[in-house]
Scaffold this active site. Structure first.
Site, PDB file in Angstrom:
ATOM      1  N   GLU A 177       0.951  -1.169  -0.159  1.00 36.74           N
ATOM      2  CA  GLU A 177      -0.158   0.006  -0.059  1.00 36.74           C
ATOM      3  C   GLU A 177       1.026   1.232   0.150  1.00 36.74           C
ATOM      4  OE1 GLU A 177      -3.506   0.790   1.504  1.00 36.74           O
ATOM      5  OE2 GLU A 177      -4.266  -1.155   1.288  1.00 36.74           O
ATOM      6  N   ASP A 198     -18.239   0.060   9.185  1.00 36.39           N
ATOM      7  CA  ASP A 198     -19.611   0.106   8.945  1.00 36.39           C
ATOM      8  C   ASP A 198     -20.572   0.361  10.183  1.00 36.39           C
ATOM      9  OD1 ASP A 198     -19.284  -1.031   6.292  1.00 36.39           O
ATOM     10  OD2 ASP A 198     -19.609  -3.147   6.598  1.00 36.39           O
ATOM     11  N   ASP A 251      -9.455  -0.583  -3.331  1.00 34.44           N
ATOM     12  CA  ASP A 251      -8.773   0.287  -2.282  1.00 34.44           C
ATOM     13  C   ASP A 251      -9.911   1.509  -1.834  1.00 34.44           C
ATOM     14  OD1 ASP A 251      -6.463   0.828  -0.553  1.00 34.44           O
ATOM     15  OD2 ASP A 251      -6.583   2.778  -1.426  1.00 34.44           O
TER      16      ASP A 251
HETATM   17  P1  IMP Z   1      -8.571  -0.826   2.310  1.00 37.56           P
HETATM   18  O1  IMP Z   1      -9.328  -0.389   1.071  1.00 37.56           O
HETATM   19  O2  IMP Z   1      -8.439  -2.219   2.702  1.00 37.56           O
HETATM   20  O3  IMP Z   1      -7.143  -0.082   2.543  1.00 37.56           O
HETATM   21  O4  IMP Z   1      -9.319  -0.246   3.672  1.00 37.56           O
HETATM   22  C1  IMP Z   1      -9.377   1.074   4.169  1.00 37.56           C
HETATM   23  C2  IMP Z   1      -9.997   1.209   5.543  1.00 37.56           C
HETATM   24  O5  IMP Z   1     -11.333   1.287   5.307  1.00 37.56           O
HETATM   25  C3  IMP Z   1      -9.893  -0.042   6.337  1.00 37.56           C
HETATM   26  O6  IMP Z   1     -10.007   0.497   7.775  1.00 37.56           O
HETATM   27  C4  IMP Z   1     -10.992  -0.950   6.209  1.00 37.56           C
HETATM   28  O7  IMP Z   1     -11.578  -1.792   7.108  1.00 37.56           O
HETATM   29  C5  IMP Z   1     -12.236   0.202   5.917  1.00 37.56           C
HETATM   30  N1  IMP Z   1     -13.073  -0.071   4.695  1.00 37.56           N
HETATM   31  C6  IMP Z   1     -13.078  -0.579   3.520  1.00 37.56           C
HETATM   32  N2  IMP Z   1     -14.204  -0.810   2.983  1.00 37.56           N
HETATM   33  C7  IMP Z   1     -15.018  -0.572   3.681  1.00 37.56           C
HETATM   34  C8  IMP Z   1     -16.473  -0.617   3.841  1.00 37.56           C
HETATM   35  O8  IMP Z   1     -17.223  -1.021   2.914  1.00 37.56           O
HETATM   36  N3  IMP Z   1     -16.948  -0.578   5.143  1.00 37.56           N
HETATM   37  C9  IMP Z   1     -16.435  -0.078   6.397  1.00 37.56           C
HETATM   38  N4  IMP Z   1     -15.005  -0.091   6.358  1.00 37.56           N
HETATM   39  C10 IMP Z   1     -14.471  -0.120   4.951  1.00 37.56           C
END
Ligand code: IMP
Length: 216
Positions: free
Chosen positions: A33, A178, A62
Site C-alpha cells: 500500500e 460499517d 482500495d
Molecule cells: P482498504 O481499502 O482495505 O485499505 O481499507 C481502508 C480502511 O477502510 C480499512 O480500515 C477498512 O476496514 C475500511 N473499509 C474499507 N471498505 C469498507 C467498507 O465497505 N465498510 C467499512 N469500512 C471499510
C-alpha cells in the site's frame, strides 16, 4: 478466473455477492500500500503488483472513509486510523462536530496485462506517466498496446461513492467503519451484504466494473 485481491474477508463477501460466487476467487495477497493521497494511485499500484504476482486477471479494491468536518480525513489513511485509533474513537471525535456528514469511496483497479480503451472509465498507465496519461485520457485517446509492449501495465479504474453520516456504533454485520456509517437511517453494519451492495460505494463500483467486464 478473476482474482479479487485482498486480505479482507468482508470485501470478498460483498464482491462474490455482487458478481456471483463462481465468478470471483479471493487472492490473499498483501500488495504494497504505497503512501499516496488518492485511492486510485494506491489501487493501480496494487493491481500491477498483484498481476505480476498471479499472472491472471486481478481486481484490487482500495477504499476509505472521508469525514467532511476533517477535510476528508482519514480518507486514504483509513486503514492506519482504524488500526491505531479505532472506529469508536473516530465516532467520538466526529460527535464533537456540528457537521457529521461523511462519504465512503472505493476504487476498483483491474489489470489483465492487456490494453483498454480509455473511456468510459479512466485507465492508469503507470505511476511515472500519470500526468501525461491524464492529459491523454482527457483528449479521449485510447490506451495502446504499445504501452503494454513497453513494459507498462494499463489498469482500468472504477469508482464508487456513497454519502452518509457518522453515528454512534450500531449493528454487528459488515466490517471496518460499517457500525458508525449511517445511510438512509441504517448503519452499514445493520444491513445484509446484499442490502449494503445495493447502496454502497463498493456496490456502485462493482456495478460499473461488472457491466464493463461482461462486455470484455
Ligand atoms: P482498504 O481499502 O482495505 O485499505 O481499507 C481502508 C480502511 O477502510 C480499512 O480500515 C477498512 O476496514 C475500511 N473499509 C474499507 N471498505 C469498507 C467498507 O465497505 N465498510 C467499512 N469500512 C471499510
Amino acid at each position: 478466473m478473476l482474482r479479487f485481491v485482498t486480505t479482507n474477508e468482508g470485501k470478498v463477501r460483498e464482491a462474490r455477492e455482487y458478481l456471483g460466487a463462481d465468478a470471483v476467487e479471493q487472492l490473499n495477497f498483501d500488495y504494497t500500500e504505497i503512501q499516496a493521497d488518492d485511492l486510485a494511485t494506491v489501487a493501480a499500484h496494487g493491481a500491477r503488483e498483484a498481476y505480476r504476482h498471479a499472472n491472471e486477471p486481478v481486481l484490487v479494491d482500495d477504499a476509505g472513509l472521508f469525514v467532511d468536518a476533517f477535510d476528508g480525513f482519514p480518507g486514504p489513511y483509513s486503514s492506519y486510523v482504524e488500526d491505531t485509533v479505532g472506529v469508536e474513537r473516530v465516532w467520538r471525535l466526529t460527535s464533537e462536530e456540528d457537521d457529521r456528514s461523511a462519504a465512503f469511496r472505493t476504487v476498483l483497479a483491474y489489470c489483465d496485462g492487456e490494453g483498454f480503451d480509455a473511456s468510459p472509465d479512466p485507465v492508469d498507465t503507470g505511476d511515472e506517466r500519470r500526468g501525461q496519461d491524464q492529459a491523454a485520457d482527457e483528449r479521449g485517446a485510447a490506451t495502446t498496446d504499445d504501452q503494454v509492449a513497453a513494459g507498462d501495465l494499463p489498469v482500468k479504474i472504477f469508482e464508487g461513492y456513497v454519502p452518509g453520516e457518522i453515528v454512534a456504533p450500531r449493528g454487528d454485520g459488515g466490517f471496518g467503519y460499517d457500525p458508525i456509517f449511517e445511510h438512509d437511517d441504517r448503519t452499514f453494519a445493520e444491513m445484509s451484504a446484499a442490502e449494503k451492495n445495493a447502496v454502497s460505494h463498493r456496490g456502485r463500483a462493482l456495478a460499473k466494473f461488472g457491466e464493463w467486464y461482461t462486455e470484455r
